[in-house]
Design a protein around this motif. Sequence first.
Motif, PDB file in Angstrom:
ATOM      1  N   HIS A  62      15.060  30.069  -3.022  1.00 54.87           N
ATOM      2  CA  HIS A  62      14.509  29.146  -3.509  1.00 54.87           C
ATOM      3  C   HIS A  62      15.082  27.923  -3.734  1.00 54.87           C
ATOM      4  O   HIS A  62      14.603  26.773  -3.808  1.00 54.87           O
ATOM      5  N   GLN A  63      16.578  27.877  -3.388  1.00 56.77           N
ATOM      6  CA  GLN A  63      17.161  26.442  -3.228  1.00 56.77           C
ATOM      7  C   GLN A  63      18.074  26.600  -1.787  1.00 56.77           C
ATOM      8  O   GLN A  63      19.034  27.063  -1.873  1.00 56.77           O
ATOM      9  N   PRO A  64      17.435  26.219  -0.845  1.00 52.41           N
ATOM     10  CA  PRO A  64      17.933  25.991   0.325  1.00 52.41           C
ATOM     11  C   PRO A  64      18.986  24.764   0.862  1.00 52.41           C
ATOM     12  O   PRO A  64      19.531  25.137   1.753  1.00 52.41           O
ATOM     13  N   ALA A  65      19.018  24.197  -0.093  1.00 52.59           N
ATOM     14  CA  ALA A  65      20.166  22.802  -0.066  1.00 52.59           C
ATOM     15  C   ALA A  65      21.538  23.232   0.289  1.00 52.59           C
ATOM     16  O   ALA A  65      21.838  24.390   0.074  1.00 52.59           O
ATOM     17  N   ASP A  66      22.171  22.453   1.320  1.00 59.20           N
ATOM     18  CA  ASP A  66      23.351  22.722   1.834  1.00 59.20           C
ATOM     19  C   ASP A  66      24.384  22.388   0.533  1.00 59.20           C
ATOM     20  O   ASP A  66      25.026  21.275   0.921  1.00 59.20           O
ATOM     21  N   THR A  67      24.304  22.780  -0.522  1.00 61.91           N
ATOM     22  CA  THR A  67      25.265  22.489  -1.694  1.00 61.91           C
ATOM     23  C   THR A  67      25.850  23.834  -2.154  1.00 61.91           C
ATOM     24  O   THR A  67      25.163  25.033  -1.949  1.00 61.91           O
ATOM     25  N   PRO A  68      26.652  23.932  -3.202  1.00 62.55           N
ATOM     26  CA  PRO A  68      27.041  24.641  -3.982  1.00 62.55           C
ATOM     27  C   PRO A  68      25.921  25.530  -4.666  1.00 62.55           C
ATOM     28  O   PRO A  68      25.961  26.863  -5.155  1.00 62.55           O
ATOM     29  N   TYR A  69      24.678  24.805  -4.765  1.00 58.71           N
ATOM     30  CA  TYR A  69      23.798  25.344  -5.660  1.00 58.71           C
ATOM     31  C   TYR A  69      22.716  26.114  -4.821  1.00 58.71           C
ATOM     32  O   TYR A  69      21.594  26.620  -5.346  1.00 58.71           O
ATOM     33  N   ARG A  70      23.098  26.347  -3.397  1.00 58.66           N
ATOM     34  CA  ARG A  70      22.077  27.072  -2.636  1.00 58.66           C
ATOM     35  C   ARG A  70      21.870  28.253  -3.269  1.00 58.66           C
ATOM     36  O   ARG A  70      22.849  29.039  -3.945  1.00 58.66           O
ATOM     37  N   ALA A  71      20.528  28.980  -3.444  1.00 62.32           N
ATOM     38  CA  ALA A  71      20.560  30.394  -4.086  1.00 62.32           C
ATOM     39  C   ALA A  71      19.334  31.078  -3.626  1.00 62.32           C
ATOM     40  O   ALA A  71      18.319  30.317  -3.129  1.00 62.32           O
ATOM     41  N   THR A  72      19.458  32.184  -3.806  1.00 66.88           N
ATOM     42  CA  THR A  72      18.459  33.424  -3.534  1.00 66.88           C
ATOM     43  C   THR A  72      18.253  34.225  -4.579  1.00 66.88           C
ATOM     44  O   THR A  72      19.434  34.388  -5.485  1.00 66.88           O
ATOM     45  N   HIS A  73      17.356  35.114  -4.989  1.00 64.52           N
ATOM     46  CA  HIS A  73      17.265  35.800  -5.901  1.00 64.52           C
ATOM     47  C   HIS A  73      15.893  36.763  -5.572  1.00 64.52           C
ATOM     48  O   HIS A  73      15.095  36.360  -4.986  1.00 64.52           O
ATOM     49  N   ALA A  74      15.750  37.741  -6.357  1.00 65.99           N
ATOM     50  CA  ALA A  74      14.633  38.688  -6.480  1.00 65.99           C
ATOM     51  C   ALA A  74      13.490  37.846  -6.895  1.00 65.99           C
ATOM     52  O   ALA A  74      13.203  37.365  -8.245  1.00 65.99           O
ATOM     53  N   ILE A  75      12.216  38.106  -6.485  1.00 62.79           N
ATOM     54  CA  ILE A  75      11.047  37.536  -6.781  1.00 62.79           C
ATOM     55  C   ILE A  75       9.889  38.689  -6.521  1.00 62.79           C
ATOM     56  O   ILE A  75      10.013  39.634  -5.651  1.00 62.79           O
ATOM     57  N   PHE A  76       8.906  38.640  -7.331  1.00 67.44           N
ATOM     58  CA  PHE A  76       7.755  39.348  -7.106  1.00 67.44           C
ATOM     59  C   PHE A  76       6.586  38.595  -6.283  1.00 67.44           C
ATOM     60  O   PHE A  76       6.371  37.263  -6.628  1.00 67.44           O
ATOM     61  N   ILE A  77       5.800  39.018  -5.288  1.00 69.78           N
ATOM     62  CA  ILE A  77       4.769  38.360  -4.646  1.00 69.78           C
ATOM     63  C   ILE A  77       3.809  39.254  -4.536  1.00 69.78           C
ATOM     64  O   ILE A  77       3.826  40.708  -4.174  1.00 69.78           O
ATOM     65  N   GLY A  78       2.462  39.122  -5.051  1.00 64.11           N
ATOM     66  CA  GLY A  78       1.636  39.807  -4.910  1.00 64.11           C
ATOM     67  C   GLY A  78       0.674  40.003  -3.567  1.00 64.11           C
ATOM     68  O   GLY A  78       0.596  39.027  -2.813  1.00 64.11           O
ATOM     69  N   GLU A  79       0.731  41.216  -3.262  1.00 67.14           N
ATOM     70  CA  GLU A  79       0.230  41.447  -1.916  1.00 67.14           C
ATOM     71  C   GLU A  79      -1.242  40.785  -1.572  1.00 67.14           C
ATOM     72  O   GLU A  79      -1.541  40.450  -0.599  1.00 67.14           O
ATOM     73  N   GLU A  80      -1.940  40.563  -2.560  1.00 66.45           N
ATOM     74  CA  GLU A  80      -3.209  39.956  -2.425  1.00 66.45           C
ATOM     75  C   GLU A  80      -3.456  38.382  -2.612  1.00 66.45           C
ATOM     76  O   GLU A  80      -4.293  37.692  -2.741  1.00 66.45           O
TER      77      GLU A  80
END
Length: 155
Positions: A62-80
Amino acid sequence: MAFRVLGIDPASFEHLVGLSEEALAALGIRRYTVDAKPGFPDRIEVRDLEPGETVLLLNYEHQPADTPYRATHAIFIGEESRTRLDMIDSLPEAIRIRPISLRAFDAAGEMVDADLADGAALEPLILRFLARADVSYLHAHYAKRGCYAARIERV
């Protein structure tokens, strides 16, 4: 000052819809059937999914910036879920009913401020952060588990 709340673009996930459990597992993704509401907040439509709907739990950058704050985490996505939330000057119920960690980022993707608020009381914090000249956008996170909820921008 007007603000816009944005869900995630569903196009990034179209290839995952309907995959077998084995194919999803090979990608580190799990499918669940929603059994409680609230409990499974979709990040495309930014709503709690209804019991019986299926949801994918996956890791998302969710935070792709090339900084120390780059971040990924678990999320829910509704299939529909097919329609990205685009809401102006209002907050979706999935955010209003939860404690939120609001994070303010500058144009380079550096975090310049952050605070916690009950979702129902979040709007003044959004407006305060967006009034700052150095703030480019905000990320709302569900505070309890730390999961990304939505992006908030100036209109």
